[in-house]
Design a protein around this motif. Structure first.
Motif, PDB file in Angstrom:
ATOM      1  N   ASP A 190       0.826  -1.208   0.000  1.00  0.00           N
ATOM      2  CA  ASP A 190       0.000   0.000   0.000  1.00  0.00           C
ATOM      3  C   ASP A 190       0.862   1.261   0.000  1.00  0.00           C
ATOM      4  O   ASP A 190       0.561   2.230  -0.712  1.00  0.00           O
ATOM      5  N   TYR A 237       1.134   3.982  -2.974  1.00  0.00           N
ATOM      6  CA  TYR A 237       0.820   5.384  -2.685  1.00  0.00           C
ATOM      7  C   TYR A 237       1.954   6.295  -3.156  1.00  0.00           C
ATOM      8  O   TYR A 237       1.715   7.321  -3.804  1.00  0.00           O
ATOM      9  N   GLN A 279      -2.630  11.948   6.077  1.00  0.00           N
ATOM     10  CA  GLN A 279      -3.908  11.810   5.391  1.00  0.00           C
ATOM     11  C   GLN A 279      -4.718  10.647   5.946  1.00  0.00           C
ATOM     12  O   GLN A 279      -5.939  10.736   6.117  1.00  0.00           O
ATOM     13  N   SER A 280      -4.043   9.542   6.252  1.00  0.00           N
ATOM     14  CA  SER A 280      -4.730   8.363   6.791  1.00  0.00           C
ATOM     15  C   SER A 280      -5.254   8.610   8.200  1.00  0.00           C
ATOM     16  O   SER A 280      -6.306   8.092   8.591  1.00  0.00           O
ATOM     17  N   SER A 281      -4.518   9.412   8.974  1.00  0.00           N
ATOM     18  CA  SER A 281      -4.923   9.685  10.352  1.00  0.00           C
ATOM     19  C   SER A 281      -6.141  10.597  10.425  1.00  0.00           C
ATOM     20  O   SER A 281      -6.882  10.561  11.413  1.00  0.00           O
ATOM     21  N   TRP A 326       1.314  10.232   3.669  1.00  0.00           N
ATOM     22  CA  TRP A 326       0.308   9.168   3.751  1.00  0.00           C
ATOM     23  C   TRP A 326      -0.229   9.034   5.169  1.00  0.00           C
ATOM     24  O   TRP A 326      -1.443   8.906   5.380  1.00  0.00           O
ATOM     25  N   ASN A 378      -5.846   0.561  10.591  1.00  0.00           N
ATOM     26  CA  ASN A 378      -5.727  -0.778  10.013  1.00  0.00           C
ATOM     27  C   ASN A 378      -4.332  -1.354  10.158  1.00  0.00           C
ATOM     28  O   ASN A 378      -4.148  -2.567  10.072  1.00  0.00           O
ATOM     29  N   ALA A 433      -7.910   5.859   8.959  1.00  0.00           N
ATOM     30  CA  ALA A 433      -7.661   4.675   8.142  1.00  0.00           C
ATOM     31  C   ALA A 433      -6.348   4.026   8.534  1.00  0.00           C
ATOM     32  O   ALA A 433      -6.120   2.858   8.256  1.00  0.00           O
ATOM     33  N   ILE A 434      -5.496   4.807   9.179  1.00  0.00           N
ATOM     34  CA  ILE A 434      -4.195   4.296   9.627  1.00  0.00           C
ATOM     35  C   ILE A 434      -4.357   3.210  10.686  1.00  0.00           C
ATOM     36  O   ILE A 434      -3.449   2.394  10.916  1.00  0.00           O
TER      37      ILE A 434
END
Length: 222
Positions: free
Chosen positions: A9, A13, A211-213, A208, A220, A217-218
């Protein structure tokens, strides 16, 4: 954590972002403000030292993770890093205080018009226990008071700690007077190890992670 999925991933990215930046012909992006000429030689040595658990004392154990994080951030040319461990600040004892050269770094990290007041980091190099809710609650307080973009790096997190981070990031507008640029970004030592071992661009990884935090989504990968 599924290490192979995480690696795939992140690689996907970074490749997509690089291609997008090339198409836009950005003058400055993560690709050209980051240096990794020696293939993370120093950082790999620190990671191996941490994994070996060959510490002279608990102070050395704690300092190693800080050294790793500071070394990685220092490779981003728009940031200089300063440790303020064991020094009183308005936010308490913060392990890492990151000082950007200017606000350009926030745009590079995808935070367009979403600039925090400061950048801080907390490092917990535990062997057996995970970071729990009480420690995260303290960091949420520091993050909110400092109107900061905060990085928290630890070997692992409890379910309750992740829930607390998620609540803070997703509800910060309702609990803070000023929430612009304010996020708590949780990272793990394993994430850093994978980035270093595979010589991936740390600046893109941080983009990344931020943005994920924002939508957690982080979680995961924690």
């Amino acid at each position: 954590m599924d290490e192979n999925k995480f690696l795939t991933d992140i690689q996907d990215y970074i490749n997509k972002r690089i291609n997008f930046d090339i198409q836009k012909k950005d003058l400055i992006n993560c690709n050209n403000c980051f240096s990794c000429d020696d293939q993370y030689k120093f950082e790999k040595e620190i990671v191996q030292k941490i994994k070996s658990k060959d510490f002279q004392n608990t102070t050395e154990q704690g300092n190693l993770l800080e050294d790793l994080v500071k070394s990685l951030f220092k490779r981003i040319t728009l940031i200089s890093s300063l440790s303020v461990t064991n020094k009183d600040t308005a936010l308490g004892q913060i392990d890492i205080n990151l000082i950007p050269i200017d606000e350009t770094i926030y745009e590079i990290w995808g935070m367009i018009g979403d600039f925090p007041s400061c950048l801080i980091g907390e490092c917990k190099n535990y062997n057996k226990s995970s970071v729990g809710r009480p420690e995260i609650e303290k960091m949420c307080w520091r993050t909110g008071k400092g109107q900061a973009l905060s990085f928290f790096i630890a070997p692992s997190y409890t379910k309750e700690a992740i829930e607390e981070i998620s609540y803070f990031n997703l509800s910060k507008e309702s609990i803070l007077k000023k929430s612009q640029g304010v996020y708590l970004v949780p990272l793990t030592l394993k994430m850093l190890e994978i980035i270093v071992d595979n010589n991936l661009n740390f600046c893109y990884f941080i983009r990344w992670a931020i943005q994920s935090s924002k939508k957690m989504a982080i979680a995961n990968y924690l």
